[in-house]
Scaffold this motif. Structure first.
Motif, PDB file in Angstrom:
ATOM      1  N   PHE A 176       8.987  14.209   4.416  1.00  0.00           N
ATOM      2  CA  PHE A 176       8.350  13.546   5.548  1.00  0.00           C
ATOM      3  C   PHE A 176       7.074  12.816   5.150  1.00  0.00           C
ATOM      4  O   PHE A 176       6.743  11.767   5.697  1.00  0.00           O
ATOM      5  N   TRP A 177       6.332  13.324   4.178  1.00  0.00           N
ATOM      6  CA  TRP A 177       5.026  12.763   3.850  1.00  0.00           C
ATOM      7  C   TRP A 177       5.057  11.334   3.306  1.00  0.00           C
ATOM      8  O   TRP A 177       4.067  10.611   3.471  1.00  0.00           O
ATOM      9  N   PRO A 178       6.125  10.845   2.671  1.00  0.00           N
ATOM     10  CA  PRO A 178       6.105   9.435   2.267  1.00  0.00           C
ATOM     11  C   PRO A 178       6.025   8.463   3.445  1.00  0.00           C
ATOM     12  O   PRO A 178       5.532   7.345   3.289  1.00  0.00           O
ATOM     13  N   LEU A 179       6.462   8.881   4.622  1.00  0.00           N
ATOM     14  CA  LEU A 179       6.296   8.040   5.811  1.00  0.00           C
ATOM     15  C   LEU A 179       4.824   7.827   6.127  1.00  0.00           C
ATOM     16  O   LEU A 179       4.428   6.757   6.583  1.00  0.00           O
ATOM     17  N   TRP A 180       4.019   8.836   5.893  1.00  0.00           N
ATOM     18  CA  TRP A 180       2.578   8.705   6.140  1.00  0.00           C
ATOM     19  C   TRP A 180       1.954   7.712   5.165  1.00  0.00           C
ATOM     20  O   TRP A 180       1.073   6.932   5.537  1.00  0.00           O
ATOM     21  N   ILE A 181       2.415   7.729   3.933  1.00  0.00           N
ATOM     22  CA  ILE A 181       1.905   6.767   2.953  1.00  0.00           C
ATOM     23  C   ILE A 181       2.216   5.344   3.413  1.00  0.00           C
ATOM     24  O   ILE A 181       1.354   4.464   3.396  1.00  0.00           O
ATOM     25  N   ALA A 182       3.443   5.125   3.830  1.00  0.00           N
ATOM     26  CA  ALA A 182       3.836   3.798   4.313  1.00  0.00           C
ATOM     27  C   ALA A 182       3.040   3.411   5.555  1.00  0.00           C
ATOM     28  O   ALA A 182       2.639   2.252   5.710  1.00  0.00           O
ATOM     29  N   PRO A 225      -7.015   8.310   3.633  1.00  0.00           N
ATOM     30  CA  PRO A 225      -5.975   9.130   4.252  1.00  0.00           C
ATOM     31  C   PRO A 225      -4.617   9.018   3.549  1.00  0.00           C
ATOM     32  O   PRO A 225      -3.829   9.964   3.567  1.00  0.00           O
ATOM     33  N   LEU A 226      -4.355   7.885   2.901  1.00  0.00           N
ATOM     34  CA  LEU A 226      -3.115   7.748   2.134  1.00  0.00           C
ATOM     35  C   LEU A 226      -3.075   8.787   1.020  1.00  0.00           C
ATOM     36  O   LEU A 226      -2.086   9.508   0.857  1.00  0.00           O
ATOM     37  N   THR A 239      -3.450  -0.904   6.276  1.00  0.00           N
ATOM     38  CA  THR A 239      -4.203  -1.727   5.330  1.00  0.00           C
ATOM     39  C   THR A 239      -3.779  -3.187   5.426  1.00  0.00           C
ATOM     40  O   THR A 239      -4.624  -4.089   5.497  1.00  0.00           O
ATOM     41  N   VAL A 240      -2.476  -3.425   5.450  1.00  0.00           N
ATOM     42  CA  VAL A 240      -1.979  -4.805   5.552  1.00  0.00           C
ATOM     43  C   VAL A 240      -2.379  -5.413   6.897  1.00  0.00           C
ATOM     44  O   VAL A 240      -2.761  -6.585   6.962  1.00  0.00           O
ATOM     45  N   THR A 241      -2.340  -4.626   7.947  1.00  0.00           N
ATOM     46  CA  THR A 241      -2.739  -5.115   9.274  1.00  0.00           C
ATOM     47  C   THR A 241      -4.203  -5.529   9.292  1.00  0.00           C
ATOM     48  O   THR A 241      -4.569  -6.504   9.958  1.00  0.00           O
ATOM     49  N   SER A 242      -5.045  -4.835   8.550  1.00  0.00           N
ATOM     50  CA  SER A 242      -6.460  -5.223   8.498  1.00  0.00           C
ATOM     51  C   SER A 242      -6.626  -6.599   7.843  1.00  0.00           C
ATOM     52  O   SER A 242      -7.503  -7.364   8.226  1.00  0.00           O
ATOM     53  N   HIS A 243      -5.779  -6.910   6.872  1.00  0.00           N
ATOM     54  CA  HIS A 243      -5.809  -8.250   6.287  1.00  0.00           C
ATOM     55  C   HIS A 243      -5.337  -9.286   7.302  1.00  0.00           C
ATOM     56  O   HIS A 243      -5.909 -10.374   7.407  1.00  0.00           O
ATOM     57  N   LEU A 244      -4.279  -8.958   8.027  1.00  0.00           N
ATOM     58  CA  LEU A 244      -3.736  -9.904   9.005  1.00  0.00           C
ATOM     59  C   LEU A 244      -4.714 -10.161  10.147  1.00  0.00           C
ATOM     60  O   LEU A 244      -4.724 -11.249  10.724  1.00  0.00           O
ATOM     61  N   ALA A 282       7.196  -1.376  -1.185  1.00  0.00           N
ATOM     62  CA  ALA A 282       7.615  -0.316  -2.109  1.00  0.00           C
ATOM     63  C   ALA A 282       7.481   1.065  -1.463  1.00  0.00           C
ATOM     64  O   ALA A 282       8.368   1.914  -1.602  1.00  0.00           O
ATOM     65  N   ALA A 283       6.378   1.302  -0.739  1.00  0.00           N
ATOM     66  CA  ALA A 283       6.177   2.592  -0.083  1.00  0.00           C
ATOM     67  C   ALA A 283       7.190   2.810   1.034  1.00  0.00           C
ATOM     68  O   ALA A 283       7.684   3.928   1.231  1.00  0.00           O
ATOM     69  N   TYR A 284       7.513   1.753   1.748  1.00  0.00           N
ATOM     70  CA  TYR A 284       8.510   1.850   2.817  1.00  0.00           C
ATOM     71  C   TYR A 284       9.895   2.152   2.239  1.00  0.00           C
ATOM     72  O   TYR A 284      10.607   3.033   2.741  1.00  0.00           O
ATOM     73  N   ALA A 285      10.269   1.462   1.182  1.00  0.00           N
ATOM     74  CA  ALA A 285      11.558   1.724   0.534  1.00  0.00           C
ATOM     75  C   ALA A 285      11.594   3.146  -0.019  1.00  0.00           C
ATOM     76  O   ALA A 285      12.615   3.840   0.092  1.00  0.00           O
ATOM     77  N   PHE A 286      10.493   3.590  -0.595  1.00  0.00           N
ATOM     78  CA  PHE A 286      10.397   4.953  -1.114  1.00  0.00           C
ATOM     79  C   PHE A 286      10.552   5.969   0.017  1.00  0.00           C
ATOM     80  O   PHE A 286      11.259   6.969  -0.123  1.00  0.00           O
ATOM     81  N   ALA A 287       9.907   5.715   1.151  1.00  0.00           N
ATOM     82  CA  ALA A 287       9.991   6.634   2.291  1.00  0.00           C
ATOM     83  C   ALA A 287      11.404   6.689   2.865  1.00  0.00           C
ATOM     84  O   ALA A 287      11.862   7.756   3.284  1.00  0.00           O
TER      85      ALA A 287
END
Length: 150
Positions: free
Chosen positions: A77-83, A117-118, A89-94, A66-71
């Motif tokens: 420019f700042w929505p890219l930072w959110i994504a 930071p998000l 976060t997802v990488t930490s799970h992986l 959702a954040a990537y689609a929003f960005a």
């Protein structure tokens, strides 16, 4: 104590974004609130953090999409930072799948760290947008001050 700090940071950040943000900021805050609600539900399934937290990984991946689609649709420019922070976060799970002998305390800390930071990038982006708009519109032109149609 840490959850109280999170709720204080999240509510003040989303409140600031909702008050001072335009349509982009309000959409970002709304996405974040929805993600927090689903995270709260997902965390009720497992609180041990001894293995990959699948419900939370699902929620975090959904928020990343959702954040990537929003960005991609945003002209800011700042929505890219959110994504980007959500991708971390997802990488930490992986990482728990690659290294199954992880320390549960570190997993929970790293998986939840990137929300700070998000939120700060969302607040600073909305602040900089608001500051730029007020500097550009010196005559308080009502046409330029209103949000464009969504």
């Amino acid at each position: 104590m840490i959850s109280m700090i999170f709720w204080l940071l999240a509510s003040s950040s989303c409140g600031f974004v909702w008050l001072y943000g335009d349509a982009e900021g309000k959409k970002a805050a709304g996405l974040f609130v929805v993600a927090v609600l689903f995270t709260w539900i997902a965390q009720s399934f497992d609180t041990q953090w001894r293995q990959t937290h699948w419900p939370l990984l699902t929620v975090d991946t959904g928020y990343l999409i959702a954040a990537y689609a929003f960005a991609l649709r945003s002209d800011r420019f700042w929505p890219l930072w959110i994504a980007a922070f959500q991708l971390l976060t997802v990488t930490s799970h992986l990482a728990t799948m690659v290294a199954p002998d992880f320390v549960p305390t570190m997993y929970s800390a790293i998986a939840t760290f990137w929300v700070v930071p998000l939120l700060l990038s969302m607040v600073s982006g909305v602040y900089l947008d608001h500051r730029a708009l007020t500097r550009l519109v010196k005559n308080n032109d009502p046409v330029l001050l209103h949000d464009p149609p969504a």
